[in-house]
Design an enzyme around this catalytic site. Structure first.
Site, PDB file in Angstrom:
ATOM      1  CD  GLU A 128      -0.864  -0.310   3.785  1.00  0.00           C
ATOM      2  OE1 GLU A 128      -1.030  -1.528   3.987  1.00  0.00           O
ATOM      3  OE2 GLU A 128      -1.277   0.573   4.538  1.00  0.00           O
ATOM      4  CE  LYS A 130       6.685   5.510   5.841  1.00  0.00           C
ATOM      5  NZ  LYS A 130       6.801   6.949   6.064  1.00  0.00           N
ATOM      6  CG  ASP A 132       5.165  12.853   3.637  1.00  0.00           C
ATOM      7  OD1 ASP A 132       5.374  12.665   4.849  1.00  0.00           O
ATOM      8  OD2 ASP A 132       5.875  13.575   2.926  1.00  0.00           O
ATOM      9  CE1 TYR A 240      -0.751   3.392   9.400  1.00  0.00           C
ATOM     10  CE2 TYR A 240      -1.525   5.005   7.803  1.00  0.00           C
ATOM     11  CZ  TYR A 240      -0.734   4.671   8.895  1.00  0.00           C
ATOM     12  OH  TYR A 240       0.056   5.619   9.467  1.00  0.00           O
ATOM     13  CE  LYS A 328      10.765   7.239   3.257  1.00  0.00           C
ATOM     14  NZ  LYS A 328      11.219   7.536   4.569  1.00  0.00           N
ATOM     15  CB  CYS A 422       2.292  47.251  -8.118  1.00  0.00           C
ATOM     16  SG  CYS A 422       1.316  46.004  -8.969  1.00  0.00           S
ATOM     17  CB  CYS A 425      -1.052  49.014 -11.456  1.00  0.00           C
ATOM     18  SG  CYS A 425      -0.843  49.067  -9.671  1.00  0.00           S
ATOM     19  CB  CYS A 440      -0.008  46.249  -5.392  1.00  0.00           C
ATOM     20  SG  CYS A 440      -0.888  47.395  -6.450  1.00  0.00           S
ATOM     21  CB  CYS A 446      -3.712  46.913  -9.235  1.00  0.00           C
ATOM     22  SG  CYS A 446      -2.451  45.690  -9.640  1.00  0.00           S
TER      23      CYS A 446
HETATM   24  S1  IVH Z   1       1.981   0.948   9.173  1.00  0.00           S
HETATM   25  C1  IVH Z   1       3.691  -0.700  13.270  1.00  0.00           C
HETATM   26  N1  IVH Z   1       1.128   1.931   6.916  1.00  0.00           N
HETATM   27  O1  IVH Z   1       4.800   5.827   8.461  1.00  0.00           O
HETATM   28  C2  IVH Z   1       3.801   0.305  12.160  1.00  0.00           C
HETATM   29  N2  IVH Z   1       2.411   3.351   8.326  1.00  0.00           N
HETATM   30  O2  IVH Z   1       7.563   5.291   9.366  1.00  0.00           O
HETATM   31  C3  IVH Z   1       2.486   0.770  11.718  1.00  0.00           C
HETATM   32  N3  IVH Z   1       2.669   5.617   7.469  1.00  0.00           N
HETATM   33  O3  IVH Z   1       4.329   6.297  11.886  1.00  0.00           O
HETATM   34  C4  IVH Z   1       2.596   1.702  10.579  1.00  0.00           C
HETATM   35  N4  IVH Z   1       1.501   5.332   5.628  1.00  0.00           N
HETATM   36  O4  IVH Z   1       2.726   7.504  10.299  1.00  0.00           O
HETATM   37  C5  IVH Z   1       1.833   2.174   8.028  1.00  0.00           C
HETATM   38  N5  IVH Z   1       0.236   2.693   4.903  1.00  0.00           N
HETATM   39  C6  IVH Z   1       0.937   2.914   6.025  1.00  0.00           C
HETATM   40  C7  IVH Z   1       1.521   4.166   6.292  1.00  0.00           C
HETATM   41  C8  IVH Z   1       2.257   4.340   7.458  1.00  0.00           C
HETATM   42  C9  IVH Z   1       2.196   6.195   6.364  1.00  0.00           C
HETATM   43  C10 IVH Z   1       3.510   6.323   8.461  1.00  0.00           C
HETATM   44  C11 IVH Z   1       3.020   6.185   9.876  1.00  0.00           C
HETATM   45  C12 IVH Z   1       4.173   5.650  10.662  1.00  0.00           C
HETATM   46  C13 IVH Z   1       5.327   5.930   9.760  1.00  0.00           C
HETATM   47  C14 IVH Z   1       6.400   4.916   9.987  1.00  0.00           C
END
Ligand code: IVH
Length: 699
Positions: A128, A130, A132, A240, A328, A422, A425, A440, A446
């Site tokens: 899945e 990750k 941010d 998740y 990553k 500006c 204008c 401005c 303007c």
């Molecule tokens: S699983 C036991 N799934 O990544 C670990 N984490 O570096 C449970 N994160 O603190 C985390 N997407 O904030 C998991 N699909 C995902 C995620 C995810 C983002 C973040 C989460 C965690 C950090 C770990």
């Protein structure tokens, strides 16, 4: 207390003396709860009870604006006592993930698991994105949300319950049957890239801090002391993972996530179950490709062992699970040369510097512009034209300049002088004291501001006119077709008369012209709050527009009120304006100034000749059900549950999902079940649908 207890008296039945006494009592009580919550980490009342006190206070203030106290809780909002949230200990630690940076790392991860479990075959994994954002733990007891907490250091986080309750993606009550008594649902709070851009634009316009990326703005927005600000920020949540669970609804990772979805959460639609290393790597490549087109930031993908009994056996190494890893994506940084620094002029005259770059590919996307935020940022980084700079695709979308590679600076590069005129204008551009933004002063003359105001006027949350995007607004302004909002609505008529026919423009066929006119016609009726927002007055975002619209209710009252408020801060009308809960002096002044300007008034009047402004629905204060708590159950015949709910709220009732001692009426439709029983047990009045209509309609 010397005065009588009126805490259950409907607001419209309070005498002035009662209201005064009650406001005093509420101010003291709320202050005491705030102190216990923020300073002593020891709240004494439930969030719901606390909210009820604040709502009661707001309702009384709305009814008796002249009685608002200087120490009123509504005045203290935003400047909460100590600037920290109560601490929460996680019953199960919130861990982090180990990282994989390349294919070998992933192969090793899978091999390690096979060795540990003594398996010959590769076990199944979920894969899945990750996200941010920031992780959040939500505790449900008997299906009810009782606590939301940030990750903090993994053991102890912050109590953000009031804030998380405002997120649409977070259910207050879990759906379905057989909900375990305790469920801790965990996942990621995030802000979409588009909302992040919009928010930064609003922040910059208002001279407030801009956020570096969606992650920071999600974190900042979630941790607002004033939860109503969180509510206005459009945060989302993907579930998740989990913490404490009194029972497990599934025995696989994907089964658990599927259960979260059934319980009412959003889960990531791209999650997959895969069977071998090749498939994991293919997933990584696929998602990396999709990355730029997603409306939220991701920084990799996560693989998790599918079987929970395997997860259990694998356990943890220090603070990360052995059964999961984050794979990553490559960093999205690059270096390039600044060819020019452009200054863009915003709707309220703000000047924003933009670096024009030698095009460069950053993580698969060609970048030619990067934001430099403001004058101080340029000075702080000493960015000069001709410099080689490192840039980053922050938040995947707008790249930013991280810093200068000094060794590569051309000898003749000069410190950048921020313009004081500006560029659009030629008017003076000034920085008010304490502001980071230079503006401005050209105002209505303007052209850059005019175009930006028109763009705002037709934008999604304002008039939302399809077919009038940035390009069209610019072109129609440049050729004189649309100079003011009213011109949009006279476009068709002028076109019919044969003035500058749209069909003569290249790319405009008969159909597109017709579609545009239809889209415009569809917006000839607009609710008051949207109109106020569309005017693009400084500090009047959607939330303030709504507050103001609700107060005045009709366009006539609104205009009359503001014109009268223009007579000065001593006028009654000005007092009325700042007495609106949530509207402070800065906002009031901005809107009053706007209406003092003759050309603005003319523009609004011309617009009003073309459109119809719909009044706001008012809550009826003296209905028979005002102030009552109502629960709807069973299926209704004459109206949908939604309609019934809306009707009740319009009449000033509070609609609740569950029956308690505080419930005044249970309205039972056909097949009503457990709630009806509960009502009988507690002796709560039960109404049929017809009884309800009679009661409510008789108001
Ligand atoms: S699983 C036991 N799934 O990544 C670990 N984490 O570096 C449970 N994160 O603190 C985390 N997407 O904030 C998991 N699909 C995902 C995620 C995810 C983002 C973040 C989460 C965690 C950090 C770990």
């Amino acid at each position: 207390m010397s005065s009588r207890d009126t805490s259950n008296t409907p607001v419209d039945k309070l005498t002035e003396a009662d209201a005064k006494a009650e406001l005093k009592r509420l101010a003291a009580e709320i202050a005491e709860h705030d102190k216990r919550y923020y300073q002593d980490d020891a709240p004494k009342v439930s969030d719901a009870d606390y909210d009820a006190l604040r709502l009661r206070n707001n309702a009384i203030e709305a009814h008796f604006p002249e009685l608002i106290r200087s120490d009123s809780p509504t005045r203290r909002v935003g400047a909460a006592p100590t600037g920290r949230f109560a601490k929460v200990r996680h019953s199960v630690g919130m861990l982090s993930l180990d990282n994989a940076f390349n294919d070998e790392d992933v192969t090793e991860f899978v091999d390690r698991i096979k060795r540990f479990l003594k398996l010959d075959e590769t076990p199944a994994f979920t894969a899945e994105p990750k996200i941010d954002g920031l992780s959040l733990s939500l505790r449900y007891e008997k299906g009810e949300l009782v606590r939301g907490a940030t990750r903090g250091d993994g053991f102890e986080g912050e109590d953000v319950t009031a804030n998380v309750r405002t997120l649409k993606d977070i259910p207050h009550k879990l759906k379905g049957r057989n909900i375990p008594d305790v469920c801790e649902v965990r996942g990621e709070v995030y802000m979409t890239k588009s909302e992040f851009l919009e928010l930064n634009k609003r922040q910059a316009e208002a001279g407030d801090t801009v956020f570096a990326n969606p992650r920071n703005s999600a974190a900042g927005s979630l941790r607002m002391k004033d939860a109503s600000i969180t509510a206005s920020r459009d945060l989302h949540f993907f579930a998740y993972a989990w913490g404490e669970m009194s029972a497990m609804p599934a025995d696989t990772q994907s089964g658990m996530v599927g259960w979260f979805a059934k319980a009412g959460f959003q889960t990531n639609p791209m999650m997959k179950v895969v069977g071998d290393v090749e498939a994991l790597l293919a997933f990584h490549r696929d998602i990396e490709q999709k990355r730029a087109s997603l409306d939220y930031d991701i920084d990799g993908v996560v693989y998790k062992v599918e079987r929970l009994d395997f997860q259990q056996r694998l356990g943890f190494v220090s603070r990360s699970p052995r059964w999961a890893i984050a794979h990553k994506f490559a960093a999205e940084k690059a270096t390039t040369i600044i060819k020019e620094i452009d200054i863009q002029v915003g709707r309220t005259g703000s000047l924003t510097p933009v670096a024009k770059l030698e095009p460069v590919s950053v993580g698969g996307v060609v970048v030619q512009n990067a934001t430099l935020h403001n004058e101080d940022e340029i000075a702080r980084k000493d960015v000069r034209i001709g410099d080689t700079v490192t840039i980053q695709r922050a938040g995947d979308v707008i790249p930013q300049v991280l810093g200068v590679v000094l060794e590569k600076r051309p000898k003749d590069a000069k410190p950048y002088q921020f313009p004081t005129l500006c560029p659009a204008c030629g008017s003076h551009a000034v920085r008010e004291e304490g502001e980071v933004v230079r503006r401005c002063t050209g105002g209505l003359i303007c052209p850059a501001q005019q175009v930006e105001r028109l763009r705002h006027f037709v934008s999604r949350n304002a008039f939302d006119i399809e077919g009038l995007g940035e390009k069209q607004v610019q072109a129609f302004f440049a050729d004189g077709r649309i100079m003011t909002p009213a011109d949009i609505f006279t476009l068709k008529e002028r076109d019919k008369r044969g003035e500058k026919k749209l069909a003569e423009i290249e790319g405009y066929g008969e159909t597109s012209v017709r579609n545009l006119f239809n889209a415009i016609d569809e917006r000839r009726e607009i609710p008051l709050n949207r109109l106020i927002y569309a005017l693009g007055i400084r500090h009047i975002g959607e939330t303030n527009a709504k507050l103001i619209a609700r107060h005045y209710a009709t366009i006539e009252a609104f205009i009359a009120g503001l014109e009268a408020a223009g007579e000065g801060p001593e006028s009654e009308a000005y007092h009325e304006l700042i007495a609106i809960g949530g509207i402070g002096e800065v906002v009031a002044e901005a809107i009053v100034e706007f209406f003092k300007e003759t050309r603005n008034r003319e523009a609004v009047n011309a617009l009003l000749r073309e459109i119809k402004v719909l009044p706001m629905e008012q809550t009826v204060r003296d209905s028979a059900v005002a102030g009552k708590t109502v629960v709807f159950t069973g299926s209704m015949e004459k109206m949908t549950r939604e309609e019934a709910k809306a009707m009740a709220e319009r009449l000033g009732a509070k609609v609740s999902g569950s029956v308690s001692k505080k419930t005044d009426y249970v309205v039972a439709g056909a097949d009503a079940g457990s709630k009806l029983k509960k009502a009988a047990e507690l002796g709560v009045a039960v109404l049929s649908e017809d009884d309800w209509i009679k009661l409510a309609g008789g108001a």
